[in-house]
Design a protein around this motif. Structure first.
Motif, PDB file in Angstrom:
ATOM      1  N   HIS A 129       4.017   3.224 -10.205  1.00  0.00           N
ATOM      2  CA  HIS A 129       5.211   2.397  -9.986  1.00  0.00           C
ATOM      3  C   HIS A 129       6.295   2.621 -11.024  1.00  0.00           C
ATOM      4  CE1 HIS A 129       3.750   0.234  -6.518  1.00  0.00           C
ATOM      5  NE2 HIS A 129       2.600   0.013  -7.129  1.00  0.00           N
ATOM      6  N   ASP A 130       6.009   3.424 -12.037  1.00  0.00           N
ATOM      7  CA  ASP A 130       7.066   3.779 -12.985  1.00  0.00           C
ATOM      8  C   ASP A 130       8.092   4.697 -12.338  1.00  0.00           C
ATOM      9  OD1 ASP A 130       4.980   5.709 -12.838  1.00  0.00           O
ATOM     10  OD2 ASP A 130       5.669   6.631 -14.704  1.00  0.00           O
ATOM     11  N   LYS A 131       7.762   5.230 -11.164  1.00  0.00           N
ATOM     12  CA  LYS A 131       8.700   6.104 -10.442  1.00  0.00           C
ATOM     13  C   LYS A 131       9.499   5.334  -9.393  1.00  0.00           C
ATOM     14  CE  LYS A 131       7.062   9.887 -12.428  1.00  0.00           C
ATOM     15  NZ  LYS A 131       5.929   9.306 -13.184  1.00  0.00           N
ATOM     16  N   ASP A 132       9.218   4.060  -9.211  1.00  0.00           N
ATOM     17  CA  ASP A 132       9.951   3.269  -8.220  1.00  0.00           C
ATOM     18  C   ASP A 132      11.438   3.249  -8.558  1.00  0.00           C
ATOM     19  OD1 ASP A 132       7.504   2.761  -7.124  1.00  0.00           O
ATOM     20  OD2 ASP A 132       7.425   0.643  -7.711  1.00  0.00           O
ATOM     21  N   ILE A 168       5.799  -7.342 -11.688  1.00  0.00           N
ATOM     22  CA  ILE A 168       7.064  -6.690 -11.400  1.00  0.00           C
ATOM     23  C   ILE A 168       6.945  -5.250 -11.877  1.00  0.00           C
ATOM     24  CG2 ILE A 168       9.559  -6.706 -11.778  1.00  0.00           C
ATOM     25  CD1 ILE A 168       8.496  -9.043 -10.140  1.00  0.00           C
ATOM     26  N   ASN A 169       7.484  -4.307 -11.132  1.00  0.00           N
ATOM     27  CA  ASN A 169       7.264  -2.880 -11.388  1.00  0.00           C
ATOM     28  C   ASN A 169       8.115  -2.343 -12.537  1.00  0.00           C
ATOM     29  OD1 ASN A 169       9.629  -3.213  -9.892  1.00  0.00           O
ATOM     30  ND2 ASN A 169       9.367  -1.308  -8.742  1.00  0.00           N
ATOM     31  N   VAL A 170       7.988  -3.008 -13.691  1.00  0.00           N
ATOM     32  CA  VAL A 170       8.678  -2.587 -14.907  1.00  0.00           C
ATOM     33  C   VAL A 170       7.700  -2.658 -16.081  1.00  0.00           C
ATOM     34  CG1 VAL A 170      10.945  -3.360 -14.117  1.00  0.00           C
ATOM     35  CG2 VAL A 170       9.475  -4.948 -15.370  1.00  0.00           C
ATOM     36  N   ASP A 171       8.123  -2.114 -17.210  1.00  0.00           N
ATOM     37  CA  ASP A 171       7.373  -2.224 -18.459  1.00  0.00           C
ATOM     38  C   ASP A 171       8.285  -2.887 -19.480  1.00  0.00           C
ATOM     39  OD1 ASP A 171       5.973  -1.985 -20.809  1.00  0.00           O
ATOM     40  OD2 ASP A 171       5.718   0.195 -20.715  1.00  0.00           O
ATOM     41  N   THR A 172       7.976  -4.127 -19.820  1.00  0.00           N
ATOM     42  CA  THR A 172       8.818  -4.886 -20.744  1.00  0.00           C
ATOM     43  C   THR A 172       8.340  -4.780 -22.188  1.00  0.00           C
ATOM     44  OG1 THR A 172       7.499  -6.863 -20.275  1.00  0.00           O
ATOM     45  CG2 THR A 172       9.512  -6.533 -18.984  1.00  0.00           C
ATOM     46  N   GLY A 205      11.034   1.163 -21.312  1.00  0.00           N
ATOM     47  CA  GLY A 205      10.747   0.291 -20.180  1.00  0.00           C
ATOM     48  C   GLY A 205      11.791  -0.785 -19.994  1.00  0.00           C
ATOM     49  N   ILE A 206      12.275  -1.345 -21.098  1.00  0.00           N
ATOM     50  CA  ILE A 206      13.316  -2.370 -21.013  1.00  0.00           C
ATOM     51  C   ILE A 206      14.605  -1.768 -20.469  1.00  0.00           C
ATOM     52  CG2 ILE A 206      14.816  -3.847 -22.414  1.00  0.00           C
ATOM     53  CD1 ILE A 206      12.346  -4.434 -24.164  1.00  0.00           C
ATOM     54  N   GLU A 207      14.941  -0.557 -20.921  1.00  0.00           N
ATOM     55  CA  GLU A 207      16.143   0.103 -20.408  1.00  0.00           C
ATOM     56  C   GLU A 207      16.027   0.338 -18.901  1.00  0.00           C
ATOM     57  OE1 GLU A 207      16.442   3.624 -22.713  1.00  0.00           O
ATOM     58  OE2 GLU A 207      17.145   2.598 -24.529  1.00  0.00           O
ATOM     59  N   ARG A 208      14.845   0.760 -18.450  1.00  0.00           N
ATOM     60  CA  ARG A 208      14.641   0.996 -17.012  1.00  0.00           C
ATOM     61  C   ARG A 208      14.741  -0.312 -16.236  1.00  0.00           C
ATOM     62  NH1 ARG A 208      10.042   0.599 -13.892  1.00  0.00           N
ATOM     63  NH2 ARG A 208      10.141   1.707 -11.880  1.00  0.00           N
ATOM     64  N   ALA A 209      14.173  -1.384 -16.793  1.00  0.00           N
ATOM     65  CA  ALA A 209      14.236  -2.680 -16.123  1.00  0.00           C
ATOM     66  C   ALA A 209      15.680  -3.105 -15.901  1.00  0.00           C
ATOM     67  CB  ALA A 209      13.489  -3.732 -16.938  1.00  0.00           C
TER      68      ALA A 209
END
Length: 316
Positions: free
Chosen positions: A75-78, A92-96, A101-105
């Motif tokens: 799910h890191d590719k979602d 939720i498909n993020v890494d906080t 991960g925060i930047e991607r979120a």
């Protein structure tokens, strides 16, 4: 589930923070009506009961959590923010828990597309506060704290066996506690540093006072040695007690408290030892902050949870 990383950061946490970042968090004194619209933000201090609390929320209460688990199973590719089910639990498909991960979120829509998130969990309290929340989508911060020396001793024993961690090195397995203390890996005033945004360089009494102010104004305090009581406070605060699984989950928490105490006994280090003294010396500010957090815990209990204080001698 909470993958551990040793946060010896090469990036200054303060980069990218605006002076009003703490305005993204509700004050402890905020009215009940304001709290209903805030998202709980758990500052995960490693080896202080955070993993147990994470599991309590996601596995037992079946809440939707934003942590690091949501990027598993590819799910890191979602390309869109969504709720996913991993090992039968909701995330939720993020890494906080990382900067990346925060930047991607944020790219995927935090903080404006997370109305279905029940709690956000991160050790990076300032970046999480600054980027995952806003003045219109506020967080409500809470934390579980532990004596700094006990926590680092527990961390040492964890690192010796944590072969599953991406940061694991074979040198940990044979390293003595003294070697760990004398190495570059040992933490120094981690809590103060991360609250004020100084992961490197010197921190001083001024930084300690700023960290105290942040705890006073913005954080609901939990204490790892009083884990079950702390969880019950959070249950009242965030209305977790309305969850149909609450009674069974809380019973598990009380049972787990004994197991945690048993594990701590295996990690005992004499408080009169040289190792203890050295760890205390390099974490003097964190120790003072922990003493202050204990005072806040008592004050919050008397002010906001008098019904629990009354029951404490018989039920907790």
């Amino acid at each position: 589930w909470m993958m551990f990383t040793v946060l010896m950061l090469s990036i200054n946490i303060a980069n990218g923070l605006d002076n009003g970042a703490m305005d993204h968090l509700l004050d402890v004194t905020s009215r009940y009506e304001e709290r209903q619209y805030a998202t709980p933000l758990f500052w995960h201090i490693h080896k202080a009961g955070g993993t147990a609390l994470h599991d309590f929320l996601s596995s037992c209460l079946n809440m939707t959590v934003a942590s690091e688990v949501g990027i598993l199973d590819g799910h890191d590719k979602d390309e869109a923010l969504s709720q996913v089910v991993i090992q039968e639990h909701k995330f939720i498909n993020v890494d906080t828990t990382t900067f990346e991960g925060i930047e991607r979120a944020v790219r995927l829509g935090f903080p404006y597309n997370h109305d279905n998130v029940d709690a956000v969990i991160s050790p990076l309290i300032l970046p999480a506060t600054n980027h995952l929340f806003s003045t219109s989508k506020k967080g409500m911060a809470f934390v579980m704290m532990r004596h700094p020396v006990d926590r680092l001793i527990s961390l040492y024993y964890y690192l010796k066996k944590a072969t599953w961690e991406p940061t694991y090195s074979e040198e940990w397995a044979s390293m003595t506690l003294m070697e760990y203390i004398q190495s570059d890996h040992v933490e120094s005033n981690w809590m103060v540093r991360f609250l004020v945004g100084k992961p490197e360089g010197l921190v001083d009494e001024h930084d300690l006072e700023e960290a105290k102010r942040i705890l006073l104004d913005k954080f609901w305090i939990g204490l790892q040695p009083r884990f079950a009581e702390s969880v019950q406070r959070f249950g009242f605060l965030f209305d977790w007690k309305a969850n149909p699984n609450w009674n069974a989950c809380y019973a598990d928490v009380e049972a787990g408290k004994n197991r945690a105490n048993s594990n701590s006994a295996k990690e005992h280090v004499d408080i009169e030892s040289t190792e203890w003294a050295m760890l205390r010396e390099v974490n003097e500010l964190d120790l003072k902050l922990y003493v202050y957090a204990n005072e806040l815990y008592q004050q919050q209990g008397a002010t906001y949870f008098p019904q629990l204080e009354h029951q404490a001698t018989t039920q907790l």
